[in-house]
Design a protein around this motif. Structure first.
Motif, mmCIF file in Angstrom:
data_model
loop_
_atom_site.group_PDB
_atom_site.id
_atom_site.type_symbol
_atom_site.label_atom_id
_atom_site.label_comp_id
_atom_site.label_asym_id
_atom_site.label_seq_id
_atom_site.Cartn_x
_atom_site.Cartn_y
_atom_site.Cartn_z
ATOM 1 N N PHE A 39 0.837 -1.197 0.000
ATOM 2 C CA PHE A 39 0.000 0.000 0.000
ATOM 3 C C PHE A 39 0.872 1.247 0.000
ATOM 4 C CE2 PHE A 39 -2.305 -3.435 2.087
ATOM 5 C CZ PHE A 39 -3.416 -3.494 1.262
ATOM 6 N N ARG A 40 0.583 2.162 -0.923
ATOM 7 C CA ARG A 40 1.378 3.377 -1.002
ATOM 8 C C ARG A 40 0.463 4.584 -0.877
ATOM 9 N NH1 ARG A 40 4.229 5.655 -5.965
ATOM 10 N NH2 ARG A 40 5.126 7.499 -5.003
ATOM 11 N N ILE A 41 0.686 5.373 0.163
ATOM 12 C CA ILE A 41 -0.104 6.601 0.329
ATOM 13 C C ILE A 41 0.471 7.643 -0.615
ATOM 14 C CG2 ILE A 41 -0.866 8.394 1.938
ATOM 15 C CD1 ILE A 41 -0.584 6.315 4.205
ATOM 16 N N VAL A 42 -0.309 8.006 -1.644
ATOM 17 C CA VAL A 42 0.199 8.918 -2.673
ATOM 18 C C VAL A 42 -0.354 10.330 -2.521
ATOM 19 C CG1 VAL A 42 0.638 7.092 -4.361
ATOM 20 C CG2 VAL A 42 -1.618 8.196 -4.307
ATOM 21 N N ALA A 43 -1.385 10.494 -1.702
ATOM 22 C CA ALA A 43 -1.948 11.837 -1.502
ATOM 23 C C ALA A 43 -2.520 11.943 -0.103
ATOM 24 C CB ALA A 43 -3.039 12.112 -2.535
ATOM 25 N N ALA A 44 -2.434 13.161 0.462
ATOM 26 C CA ALA A 44 -2.937 13.407 1.807
ATOM 27 C C ALA A 44 -3.815 14.653 1.774
ATOM 28 C CB ALA A 44 -1.777 13.588 2.777
ATOM 29 N N PHE A 45 -4.837 14.675 2.601
ATOM 30 C CA PHE A 45 -5.812 15.769 2.588
ATOM 31 C C PHE A 45 -6.114 16.224 4.007
ATOM 32 C CE2 PHE A 45 -6.494 12.888 -0.917
ATOM 33 C CZ PHE A 45 -6.529 13.729 -2.013
ATOM 34 N N ASP A 46 -6.297 17.543 4.157
ATOM 35 C CA ASP A 46 -6.694 18.097 5.451
ATOM 36 C C ASP A 46 -7.384 19.426 5.198
ATOM 37 O OD1 ASP A 46 -5.690 17.313 8.524
ATOM 38 O OD2 ASP A 46 -6.368 19.387 8.275
ATOM 39 N N ASN A 47 -8.272 19.829 6.106
ATOM 40 C CA ASN A 47 -8.958 21.118 5.901
ATOM 41 C C ASN A 47 -8.292 22.269 6.646
ATOM 42 O OD1 ASN A 47 -9.725 20.504 8.457
ATOM 43 N ND2 ASN A 47 -11.934 20.521 8.093
ATOM 44 N N ASP A 48 -7.141 22.000 7.278
ATOM 45 C CA ASP A 48 -6.426 23.056 8.004
ATOM 46 C C ASP A 48 -5.509 23.801 7.025
ATOM 47 O OD1 ASP A 48 -4.767 24.609 9.546
ATOM 48 O OD2 ASP A 48 -4.285 23.038 10.999
ATOM 49 N N PRO A 49 -5.777 25.118 6.774
ATOM 50 C CA PRO A 49 -4.972 25.867 5.793
ATOM 51 C C PRO A 49 -3.485 25.903 6.149
ATOM 52 C CG PRO A 49 -6.682 27.286 6.790
ATOM 53 C CD PRO A 49 -6.839 25.922 7.386
ATOM 54 N N VAL A 50 -3.152 25.764 7.437
ATOM 55 C CA VAL A 50 -1.745 25.760 7.856
ATOM 56 C C VAL A 50 -1.032 24.508 7.328
ATOM 57 C CG1 VAL A 50 -0.184 25.711 9.862
ATOM 58 C CG2 VAL A 50 -2.244 27.131 9.916
ATOM 59 N N LYS A 51 -1.768 23.396 7.236
ATOM 60 C CA LYS A 51 -1.175 22.135 6.789
ATOM 61 C C LYS A 51 -1.155 22.007 5.258
ATOM 62 C CE LYS A 51 -2.603 19.683 10.962
ATOM 63 N NZ LYS A 51 -3.655 18.822 11.553
ATOM 64 N N VAL A 52 -2.155 22.597 4.600
ATOM 65 C CA VAL A 52 -2.273 22.459 3.142
ATOM 66 C C VAL A 52 -1.030 23.041 2.464
ATOM 67 C CG1 VAL A 52 -3.571 23.199 1.091
ATOM 68 C CG2 VAL A 52 -4.796 22.411 3.136
ATOM 69 N N GLY A 53 -0.443 22.273 1.542
ATOM 70 C CA GLY A 53 0.752 22.713 0.824
ATOM 71 C C GLY A 53 2.048 22.250 1.463
#
Lengths: 221, 221
Positions: free
Chosen positions: B118-132
């Protein structure tokens, strides 16, 4: 009216692990039904929500006693109480957590533990920067204090969240300190003497259940 | 010599979930044996290490074909290959992870996933500090990009590691984006349409298996 609680404690070696594992699922589903305002349920309703037959639900519960009422089915709160008693979670368990990396921090903050009767009362790490700090209100102790703290704080269960190469060594210290049971989150199989109950949490296992269904569906369509 | 691989794809609905779950355990134990330098094993050895009977091991594997060799038993690497093929993990799966709190970070760093395909290829969060930002080499995207990214990056599985109150909403977005399967780490039961395979990871469940054994042992002693 007959007594609805289990009359004798089951022999833990005589009950299949899969049955115990399903008891946890029944418990969660009953808690969910209560949250939805339902007071009673049936083996077919309980089974349908979880993907089991009603016969499976009845057979599983029959290991431990008779819990239904004629014309009513199961009273949710009563069956919750009975299952918690069977699982031993009708009281709170004192847990020691070893390894305060990302996984350890996640476990310290995981709401599901307190809900089900588990309280992490002590945390351990070998990083001097972490020792003495508070994480989620729990003080991080050094690994050298492990044996002493387990006895002083009357810790009954150990959770291992260290990297795989260190897990066996931590397990050995927990066993030597007289721990009752170990839940191991490191992706490695531990060898522990038969006196201590040890269960490994394999986070990839549920992924494999999903890929089994998804890939065989694709091949079959 | 007979062909040792499964000849037909199994119907995923016809195989009990418990059997699939035990396949994962057999796979890990075989990988462990290989790491210890063992080339062959038997159903009794495999069962003994895991606490099952040899009959259970044979019955489980018989759902999928015949894997033993007379006078030899199982060839570890061959059985590993067969089980991975059955589970669908004989190739790598592309995984999207939603929720980059402590649990999400722990999952991103968990070595057990890559080991098992299993390879995690994308991550998502709604916290603007974490995005990017980059976490373990994976860029954190906003939740608004979820549907688009799943399609662009050909993500097949979603892992949910958001707080419980947000888990259902995230699942709905994953389903709408056409995800194949969901593994949910939030301590809440999700309602997902039958088209999508969903499995919940309940971190308290293994603790309950341990307390069942420990408390019934205490009561019985």
């Amino acid at each position: 009216m007959p007594e609805q609680k289990p009359e004798t404690r089951p022999d833990p070696n005589a009950v299949p692990v899969a049955v115990v594992s399903r008891l946890s699922l029944y418990l969660r589903e009953l808690q969910h039904l209560i949250a939805d305002g339902k007071e009673t349920t049936s083996s077919s309703q309980l089974g349908r929500q979880l993907g089991f037959t009603d016969a499976q639900v009845r057979k599983d519960l029959a290991h431990f006693g008779h819990f239904g009422h004629p014309g009513i089915g199961y009273r949710c709160d009563e069956l919750i109480g009975a299952i918690r008693k069977i699982l031993g979670t009708d009281r709170q368990w004192r847990v020691g957590l070893v390894g305060i990396g990302n996984l350890g921090r996640a476990l310290l903050g995981y709401r599901g533990f307190e809900q089900q009767g588990f309280r992490i009362v002590a945390a351990f790490d070998n990083d001097p920067v972490k020792v003495g700090t508070l994480v989620d209100g729990v003080e991080v102790c050094s690994l050298e204090q492990l044996g002493e703290t387990i006895n002083q704080q009357q810790i009954e269960l150990g959770m291992i969240a260290v990297p795989a190469p260190q897990a066996q060594q931590v397990a050995d210290v927990l066993v030597a300190a007289g721990i009752g049971g170990i839940v191991n989150f490191a992706p490695v199989t531990l060898r522990v003497s038969g006196q201590v109950c040890q269960v490994g949490v394999d986070l990839a296992r549920e992924l494999e259940q999903v890929t089994f269904v998804v890939s065989n569906r694709i091949a079959g369509s």
